[in-house]
Design an enzyme around this catalytic site. Sequence first.
Site, PDB file in Angstrom:
ATOM      1  N   ARG A 182       0.748  -1.266  -0.121  1.00 47.98           N
ATOM      2  CA  ARG A 182      -0.042   0.076  -0.020  1.00 47.98           C
ATOM      3  C   ARG A 182       0.694   1.222   0.015  1.00 47.98           C
ATOM      4  NH1 ARG A 182      -2.746  -3.916   1.711  1.00 47.98           N
ATOM      5  NH2 ARG A 182      -0.862  -4.470   2.416  1.00 47.98           N
ATOM      6  N   THR A 183       2.057   1.365   0.856  1.00 45.75           N
ATOM      7  CA  THR A 183       2.676   2.590   0.980  1.00 45.75           C
ATOM      8  C   THR A 183       3.215   2.989   0.108  1.00 45.75           C
ATOM      9  OG1 THR A 183       2.577   2.165   3.392  1.00 45.75           O
ATOM     10  CG2 THR A 183       4.096   4.056   2.683  1.00 45.75           C
TER      11      THR A 183
HETATM   12  N1   CP Z   1      -0.321  -0.340   5.878  1.00 43.58           N
HETATM   13  C1   CP Z   1       0.751  -0.277   5.339  1.00 43.58           C
HETATM   14  O1   CP Z   1       1.826   0.178   5.676  1.00 43.58           O
HETATM   15  O2   CP Z   1       0.766  -1.218   4.470  1.00 43.58           O
HETATM   16  P1   CP Z   1       2.099  -1.677   3.601  1.00 43.58           P
HETATM   17  O3   CP Z   1       3.117  -2.526   4.447  1.00 43.58           O
HETATM   18  O4   CP Z   1       1.736  -2.782   2.422  1.00 43.58           O
HETATM   19  O5   CP Z   1       2.737  -0.610   2.826  1.00 43.58           O
END
Ligand code: CP
Length: 334
Positions: free
Chosen positions: A58-59
Amino acid sequence: MMNFQGSHILSISQFDRDAVSRILQVAQSMIPYAARQKRCHVLEGAILNNLFFEPSTRTRISFGTAFQLLGGFVQETVGAETSSLSKGESLFDTAKVISGYSDVIAMRHPEINSVAQFATGSSVPVINGGDGANEHPTQALLDLFTIQAEMTRFGKGIDNINIVLMGDLKHGRTVHSLSKLLSLYNNIHVTLVAPKALQMPDYIVDILTNAGHKVTMTDSMAGNLQSDVIYQTRIQQERFSSLEEADRYRGHFSLNKEVYQQYCKDHTVIMHPLPRDSRPEANELDVDLNDNHNLAIFRQAQNGVLVRMALFALTLGVDEKLTQYEKPVTWYRG
Ligand code: CP
């Protein structure tokens, strides 16, 4: 009011309530661009270097998407093994070099304070995408944006809410940053549900109590989930000394339909920073809640694009120029 232009975004501690309100306001103004109702090319020609030395879905991708939605170009480094950090180059030297190739840098790294250390060598704004178990400020801002949006459905704001933070509160950087952010608001009841060994660090509890919030700490879900929001977290196995130690805590606080019906209010909003660990031995947030309209986890992840667009616009000083650089959308979007 904080001057965002040219600033690093390293910790929630650097913001006051006015600054947070401004970020949420700019994030709101990004909705037409993120929804592709309009295009915005205000960052045309600008370069984001996305440096991710720890796994991310996501990030990393929402930082890149956010920058491209504003017309900028994105370069990616994924994994320290593909960088000369693996040859012993310091974070400072790496920052000196990469900031010369960039207008802004987003970075995730497994070590606490590593992103701040990197920022000392950078000539352009650096945005912390997570530094070890320390902080994840952009996640907290998107979490707050989500809380505000979800509470609006019930005629509420952020002040005066009841929120449960549950799971691995010791290692979960998202709950550390979110707690700091909640300390800027008024009269919040924060219930911390975790195994004793994974409870929230004392300094974060102090931040909440010093803000005048009521804090309840418990290792039991029974009677403690009657809240406006429940924020579930993952056992952060990568922060434990061994997999066996992490395994000891998996599955203790699984939130599923039965638990929700038994312990939550019928409108309790369910949040999780994701990824959720859906392996049977963990299953901290069961897919049997997927049809519950109060499950906000995917709306929450989507809000990450808006908040990251806002942070790019603010740190690069174009937050007042968005409408001047609008264009119509010319392709089919189903
Ligand atoms: N929420 C979050 O940081 O997801 P990722 O680790 O997939 O970036």
